[in-house]
Every structure is written in C-alpha cells, then in structure tokens.
Motif scaffolding. Structure first.
Motif, short mmCIF file in Angstrom:
data_model
loop_
_atom_site.label_atom_id
_atom_site.label_comp_id
_atom_site.label_asym_id
_atom_site.label_seq_id
_atom_site.Cartn_x
_atom_site.Cartn_y
_atom_site.Cartn_z
N MET A 1 -5.05 10.86 0.94
CA MET A 1 -6.17 11.09 1.84
C MET A 1 -7.02 9.83 1.96
O MET A 1 -7.37 9.40 3.06
CB MET A 1 -7.03 12.23 1.30
N ASN A 2 -7.31 9.23 0.80
CA ASN A 2 -8.14 8.04 0.76
C ASN A 2 -7.54 6.91 1.60
O ASN A 2 -8.21 6.31 2.45
CB ASN A 2 -8.27 7.59 -0.70
N VAL A 3 -6.25 6.66 1.38
CA VAL A 3 -5.60 5.55 2.07
C VAL A 3 -5.50 5.82 3.57
O VAL A 3 -5.69 4.93 4.40
CB VAL A 3 -4.22 5.26 1.45
N LEU B 1 -7.60 7.54 5.29
CA LEU B 1 -8.94 7.32 5.86
C LEU B 1 -9.17 5.84 6.12
O LEU B 1 -9.67 5.44 7.17
CB LEU B 1 -10.01 7.85 4.89
N VAL B 2 -8.76 5.01 5.13
CA VAL B 2 -8.88 3.57 5.30
C VAL B 2 -8.05 3.12 6.51
O VAL B 2 -8.52 2.36 7.36
CB VAL B 2 -8.41 2.84 4.03
N ILE C 1 -5.07 13.20 -3.31
CA ILE C 1 -6.38 12.58 -3.05
C ILE C 1 -6.18 11.12 -2.64
O ILE C 1 -6.81 10.62 -1.70
CB ILE C 1 -7.27 12.67 -4.31
N LEU C 2 -5.25 10.45 -3.32
CA LEU C 2 -4.97 9.04 -3.01
C LEU C 2 -4.48 8.90 -1.57
O LEU C 2 -4.92 8.00 -0.84
CB LEU C 2 -3.94 8.50 -3.99
N VAL D 1 -3.87 14.66 -7.70
CA VAL D 1 -4.47 13.33 -7.72
C VAL D 1 -3.79 12.42 -6.70
O VAL D 1 -4.44 11.67 -5.97
CB VAL D 1 -4.40 12.72 -9.14
N LEU E 1 2.70 1.77 -3.31
CA LEU E 1 1.86 2.30 -4.38
C LEU E 1 1.65 3.80 -4.21
O LEU E 1 1.67 4.57 -5.18
CB LEU E 1 0.51 1.58 -4.40
N MET E 2 1.48 4.24 -2.95
CA MET E 2 1.30 5.67 -2.71
C MET E 2 2.56 6.45 -3.09
O MET E 2 2.51 7.53 -3.68
CB MET E 2 0.94 5.92 -1.26
N SER F 1 -9.71 3.86 9.79
CA SER F 1 -10.82 2.98 10.16
C SER F 1 -10.29 1.61 10.55
O SER F 1 -10.87 0.91 11.37
CB SER F 1 -11.83 2.88 9.01
N GLN F 2 -9.15 1.21 9.99
CA GLN F 2 -8.57 -0.08 10.37
C GLN F 2 -7.90 -0.02 11.75
O GLN F 2 -7.81 -1.00 12.44
CB GLN F 2 -7.52 -0.50 9.34
N ARG G 1 -10.32 13.37 11.68
CA ARG G 1 -11.27 12.30 11.97
C ARG G 1 -10.70 11.38 13.06
O ARG G 1 -11.43 10.97 13.98
CB ARG G 1 -11.53 11.51 10.70
N ARG H 1 0.83 -1.20 0.00
CA ARG H 1 0.00 0.00 0.00
C ARG H 1 0.88 1.26 0.00
O ARG H 1 0.69 2.17 -0.82
CB ARG H 1 -0.87 -0.04 1.25
#
Lengths: 399, 401
Positions: B294-296, B298-299, B291-292, B288, B23-24, B302-303, B388, B20
C-alpha cells in the motif's frame, strides 16, 4: 553540523511525508506487537506452570527408587528389587537441617460410605504431608504421628471426595471403606484445585504403611524431604545420598531437587517462548524490508537535497548518518507503537480470557524496543550508503 | 482498454523500478514461505507422532488397573490397586472373539550384571505375544518361547542398548546374566528401535511374565496390551474386556481401557490446532507485507500523477484507472506469492537434507491458504491507493509537471 541538527533534520523529513512514515511505522509496529504479545503469552504460561509446581514449596527434595540417568518415570517406581522403605524416610528426618520427610505411595481404590462409592486416588503418606506439600486441613486434623508398624486406620479426605461421599453432612468420625478396608475419617483437606489437569482434591490420604499393605508392595514410590530455608539443596542432597548409600550398600535411588526440576522445566518453557517469539519476528523482518524500500524511494526523491548538503560541505559520513538516523527513528517509533499495541493486546486478552495468563516483563519491552531500533538501523544501511555515494554535481543537476 | 493493455501497463510499471519491486516481492515471499514452511513442520510433527503410535502396534487397547472418576482427568498411571490385575485376568481376555492377541506386562527396574559389568535397566515381564503386538523385531536368536504362561523360565531377551552396554561386541546368545538375585540365559536380542513415546525399548530386558512376578514379588500387572482382530472390532473388544474383567472382579469396574485410536485422535487434534496457530502467526507477516505494498503504491501514484492525468485526459474513466492500479498491486502480490512458493520449495529441500528421518509433508491447504491470503491482502491494501489515483482531477494532475 551537530547531532541535534541531524536529529531535527530526520524528524522533519519524516513529518514531511506523514502518510508514508505512518505506514512504514505501522509495519514495524505490527511486527513488534506480535513479538511482544506472543512472548507475553509464553512468559505468562511459563510463570503459571512454575507457580503450579512451586505451590508445594521450593525447599523440596524428592527421592525415588532405582538409579536412572534420564528423567521420566523409571520402571523402578512401579516395582523394584531394592525397595525404598518407611525406615529410610525416618532415618532421613534425623539429618540436620532436614525439617520433615514424607513417604509416598500412590494408588487407585474405591472409597465407600454407605451406598455411595467413588473410585479415587489413594495417597499413603506420613503426618508431615501438609507441612511439606503446603496443604491446609479444613476440618478435623491430619494423620497422627504413628509408628509405621502400628499406624491406626485413619483417613483424611480431599475436599472433592468429601463432597461426593458425604454431601453437606459432617464426615468427621465416620467409618468409610477404602479398598475394602475399614477406616475412620479424621479430617478433610482444604480445596487446592487442579494442577496441570490433575485434580488434587480428588484423593484420600491414609498412613503410608497401610497403603503399602493395601497395594501389597514393599517399596515406597517416593520420599519427599523438606529442608530448612537458607540451606543449600546440593549440600542436603549430598548428605541424603551418603546416608542412603550407607543404609542400602549402593546407590540404588535417584535424588531430584525442586530447583533441578524447575531448572529443566524453565529451560524447556524458555525455549518455547523464544520459538514463538521468533515466529512472530518474521513479521518484523518483513517490516524491516518495508523500511529499506521506503528509504530507497526517499533517497531517490531527495537527490537534489542530498546534492545541496554535499555541495555545502557535508561529508559522506554525515549524509549516511542522516539517513541511518531517519531509518532508526522509523524503527524506534514503530517499536514504541508496537510495544503499546502488544502490551495493550496482552492486557485485553487477559481481561477477556482470564484463564490465559499473560505477563510482560519490563526487560522484554526494552529488548523489543532495542530490536526495533536495530532493525531500523540495519534496514537503513543500504539506502544510506546509496545516498552517501551520490556525486554532488550529478545530484544537484537532478532537479 | 483491453485486458492485454492493462497487463502490459502494469508490467512496465512493476519492471520500471526493479529495486523497489524486488524488495516488495521479497517481503511478500518471506511471508508466504514462512506460512508454508511452518505449517509443513507442524504437519511433519503430526505425521511423526502418528508413526510413533502405529509403531506401538495396530488396533491396540491398553488396560490399566484402577479407574478414576474425575471427568477429563488423566488415567491412573501408577497402577497400584487393592485388587491386582493378574496374569489370569489377562489370559481370560483372549476368550473374546474380538481379541486377537493379549500380552500382560509387568514393569520394574533391577540391576543386570554380566561379570563385573552392572547396569540398572528396565525389566519387562511379558509373553511371546508381545513381539507381534508391539511390532518388535529380533536381531539375533529368538523371543520368549510360547507355552504355559505360569512357567517361570529363566531366559531373557535384551534390547539393543542393553546388549551393547553389557556385552560390547561379543555375542550374548547362550550366556548368563544376573538380574537382581536370579540368573537368566540370554536367548535373543532386539533390533534398535529407539525411543517410542518416551519409553526406550532399547535399554531394557524382557523376561517371561511369571519370572517377572517372582523377581519383583508382585502379582499385579502394570498393563495389559490387547490387540483387536481388526479396526471394526476395537470398540467391541473394549466392551468385552470391560465385561470380562467385571465378571472376574466381583462385578466391580476397576480398570481403565484406553484405545490407541482415542489416544492418537487426541494428539492429532492438539497438533492440528498448533499447526494452524503457528501458520496464523506467520500470516501476520503477510499483513505487514500488504501494508508495504500500500505504502509503495501510494508513493508510486504521487510520482506518476502526470501519467494518470494524461490517461484521464485521453478518456480513461474513473473505473478504468481504479482497475489499472488494483491490477498492479494484485500482480505484485501474485509475483510475490510465486517467489514465496519457490522459496519454500528451496527451504523444504534444505530441511529434508538437514533432517532426513523426519516425515516432511506440505499440508494441501497451506500453499493455497498462503497464496490466497497474500493475493487478498495485496488487493485489499491496493484499494486505497487505487481509489486515490482514480479520484485525481485530470487538469490539476497534468498541471503538476
């Protein structure tokens, strides 16, 4: 399991992680929007430039002195030992299916009226110039069809020159001096505007033979030929070539058809549009990496689900297909959003800056959408394979 | 909590998910590398054009016959005017103290033949001064002789391409060529200089200016090239040239004088804007990548809810958790930037191998700007996930597991 079930499954899993899906789609959407917007700009400029050139008509052939293989201004246009003459232009007009010919000499001279002087472009042309170049006469008339040897000293003014020299008063019938010689004004051209930075209205038109004398030249700079619509430009240019060779004894001239010129121009601008689009496409690549990342995470989180699917007898291919469909959906939805963003942006840009032409052809929109879906699919392959390779027993135990 | 603890925590979080994180980093690296490489290409083009201009000559002024009054319009290129710009005009310019050299130029095209071989090439009529003004170099023999400019000597100097086409491998020195209807003796050849700004100096023949005016039956010069004494003298030379021509042309201003610097400055401005625009478009990919991230993140939050709950339960404050996750996203973008700079260095090496003649140069601002944009977007897009995480209630977070 049928395809519809698979699609429903993928949509549900996307909807289940709303924020995550939204951000992934946003990534692709930004990339597609950049590509659509930039290619729209490129295509707009392309059309604008082609429009500038075709405003003179499309059934045109230009003949310049000197044989050159490379494009660009040859030295022969300036001076040469084997001139292109007004008689050549007259002879060319006798070829069937050629409607009009215009001999062209271009130079720079002072135009005087009373105490006012303006230095401007002087075009030595023939009577057919308005027909060939698709110009309109606003006042009076254009140059008459005189014999080259006895062309009368008449001049037609471009709208800007007329305005600068005469202001609001009527220029028709007045005596002006061009390059020290006396001319009578018989007409004023309608305003034509700029072409690629060149002010077409800042010019005066006089008979070609008089311009040759004024500039002390023997050779024309160009002969422009207008041929009947529906004829093949290649056939006409072959006829022109054989006629001029028989008159000159050898091929000492260059023929360029409007279609050839537009083709060269079009291919250059096409490459530019492609390059700009490709630079915008870098964002799309990054967006693709985003899909791969998120899908990898999803596969890891949903191991139990995958294990259950496999335990219920779903084949490896179907599992792989499920995740591939999900990734393609991410890309496809992102593509739709991006196309809307991009065309919207192009529209706003055109409204805000009317000078900046944009154009979004339908084919680009469809291509962008397909591209987005394909990128989604490609980015999904790696995570989908991961999912398919999971051992059902291990995967079920993960819970 | 100490800084080293924060860094250590983030490092473990990043290295805990190698695929992960990798990739980022890749996403960030592509963005940074594309900004740096594209701006480098733009800067290289700018330098290339600047080189082309300086190979045209130094402290150069170009005098064209004719003048156009449209503001901002192009100068009259064709050079046809009722009153000719003559060789005498050109020679008069040498009177100015600001002027070092003057070369009148007559241009035309004529068939050049040797035996049965014939080729239509550009004929340039000029004087001996052209050699130093245009920085031309001789391959063989000598250039047009100095002396009285009105003497129409029947000698010529061939460009590289013209010599190759007409003579092949034989030496052209001392041989005769027929240009138009006249015979000229070849006294020298030029080295291969290639194209400079569209005019191919290698496919031409240079003859004395008086021979050219006779050949083309014209008195009119196409251009006059004037070399100022030094950089400071350029503007004075421009004034002097205009004054001298006005005196000689009955008080009429009928020439256009372009300085090389003004021409270069225009191109420079255009290319700089283009470079910035291209780098800006490439920078969209950084957004872009942001944004990626941020997305990761957030995931990840939550994990790692339970972990955050534990941190808060043992006394970590709202701000500390916020900082923890902000540092993590910043660290990711920093690593991505480093990878991107490495990638662009590799790309640069490859480009240099592919185009050895092109002056590749990284503009100083581009790595800095790319890095700054990357880190800024990484941090900016990290704020939402970090907030968050910080807002999580420790009790519910712990209860999650």
């Amino acid at each position: 399991m049928i395809f519809r079930d698979a699609l429903k499954w993928a949509l549900q899993s996307l909807a289940g992680q709303r924020l995550r899906s939204f951000l992934t789609i946003l990534g692709i959407a930004v990339g597609i929007a950049a590509v659509v917007l930039l290619t729209s700009l490129g295509e707009g400029v392309h059309r604008f430039v082609l429009g500038e050139f075709t405003q003179f008509g499309t059934n045109l052939i230009g003949i310049t002195p000197g044989k050159t293989s490379t494009t660009g201004v040859s030295g022969a246009v300036i001076s040469n030992v084997r001139p292109l003459s007004i008689d050549d232009a007259v002879a060319l007009s006798r070829i069937p299916r050629i409607l009009e010919t215009v001999p062209v000499v271009q130079g720079n001279a002072a135009v005087e009226f009373g105490p006012r002087t303006r230095r401007t472009y002087v075009f030595g042309v023939g009577a057919a110039a308005p027909a060939v170049w698709q110009m309109a006469v606003a006042q009076g008339r254009f140059l008459p069809e005189d014999y080259a040897a006895g062309a009368r000293a008449f001049a037609v003014l471009g709208s800007r020159v007329s305005h600068e020299l005469f202001g609001g008063s009527n220029p028709l019938g007045r005596r002006i001096r061009i390059g020290g010689e006396r001319y009578r004004t018989i007409g004023v051209m309608a305003a034509k505007g700029q072409m690629l930075g060149f002010d077409l209205d800042d010019a005066v038109y006089i008979p070609a033979s008089r311009a040759l004398a004024m500039f002390n030249r023997e050779s024309l700079m160009e002969i422009d030929v207008l041929f009947a619509a529906g004829s093949s430009a290649d056939k006409i240019s072959d006829r022109i070539k054989s006629l001029l060779i028989s008159r000159h004894g050898s091929e000492d001239f260059t023929i360029v058809t409007q279609t050839q010129m537009l083709d060269v121009l079009g291919s250059v601008l096409g490459v530019l549009t492609l390059a700009v689009g490709a630079i915008g496409g870098i964002s799309l690549l990054v967006g693709g990496v985003g899909i791969t990342t998120i899908m990898t995470i999803a596969v890891r989180q949903r191991r139990a689900e995958i294990g259950l699917l496999r335990a219920l007898g779903t084949g490896r291919r179907w599992v792989m297909g499920l995740f591939a469909i999900e990734a393609t959906l991410l890309g496809g939805i992102g593509g739709i959003a991006g196309v809307i963003l991009g065309t919207g942006g192009a529209w706003i840009l055109e409204t805000l800056v009317p000078k900046l032409p944009t154009h979004t052809p339908m084919s680009y929109v469809i291509l962008a959408e397909v591209l987005a879906a394909v990128i989604g699919l490609l980015s999904g392959i790696l995570p989908a394979r991961q999912a398919a390779r999971l051992d059902p027993i291990q995967a079920l135990r993960a819970e | 909590m100490r800084t080293t603890d924060v860094i250590g925590f983030c490092r473990r979080a990043v290295s805990g998910y190698p695929l992960r994180s990798g990739l980022m980093l890749l996403a960030m690296a592509i963005g940074v590398a594309s900004v740096v490489l594209l701006s480098t290409l733009g800067e290289g083009t700018r330098r290339y054009v600047a080189n082309q201009f300086s190979s045209l000559g130094t402290h150069l002024l170009i005098v064209l016959p004719g003048r156009s009054e449209t503001t901002g319009g192009p100068p009259p290129m064709m050079g046809q005017t009722p009153r000719d710009l003559t060789v005498q005009d050109a020679m008069a310019l040498a009177r100015s103290t600001a002027v070092r050299r003057v070369a009148p130029i007559v241009v035309g095209s004529a068939p050049v033949s040797v035996g049965s071989r014939q080729r239509e090439i550009t004929i340039l009529g000029s004087t001996a001064e052209l050699l130093p003004i245009r920085h031309l170099t001789m391959a063989q023999g000598r250039f047009i002789p100095t002396g009285e400019v009105s003497r129409a000597e029947a000698v010529c100097v061939l460009g590289y391409q013209a010599r190759k086409e007409l003579f092949g491998n034989r030496s052209p020195l001392g041989r005769f060529v027929r240009i138009g209807e006249r015979r000229f003796r070849v006294i020298g050849t030029l080295t291969q200089k290639g194209q400079s700004l569209g005019t191919d100096t290698s496919d031409m023949a240079i003859i004395p200016v008086a021979s050219a005016t006779a050949l083309f039956n014209t008195e009119s010069l196409f251009r006059i090239l004037v070399q100022a004494r030094n950089r400071d003298a350029v503007s004075r030379a421009k004034r002097n040239v205009q004054e001298i021509i006005r005196d000689r042309h009955d008080g009429e201003d009928d020439v256009t004088v372009i300085t090389q610097d003004a021409l270069l400055a225009t191109f420079d401005r255009i290319l700089k804007t283009l470079t910035l625009a291209v780098a800006g478009i490439a920078a969209i990919s950084l957004a872009v990548a942001g944004i990626l991230i941020m997305n990761v993140m957030l995931v990840a939050i939550s994990q790692r809810t339970a972990e955050i709950g534990l941190l808060k339960a043992v006394g970590a404050t709202h701000i500390q958790v916020l900082i923890l996750f902000l540092v993590e996203s910043t660290l990711l973008s920093l690593l991505g930037t480093a990878a991107g700079l490495l990638l662009s260095a590799v790309g640069l090496l490859v480009l240099q191998q592919l185009f050895p003649g092109f002056p590749m140069a990284v503009p100083w601002w581009s790595p800095a700007a790319a890095a700054a944009t990357a880190v800024a977007t990484g941090t900016l897009f990290g704020i939402l996930p970090a907030r968050r995480a910080a807002r999580l209630d420790p009790v519910t977070a712990l209860a999650e597991k």
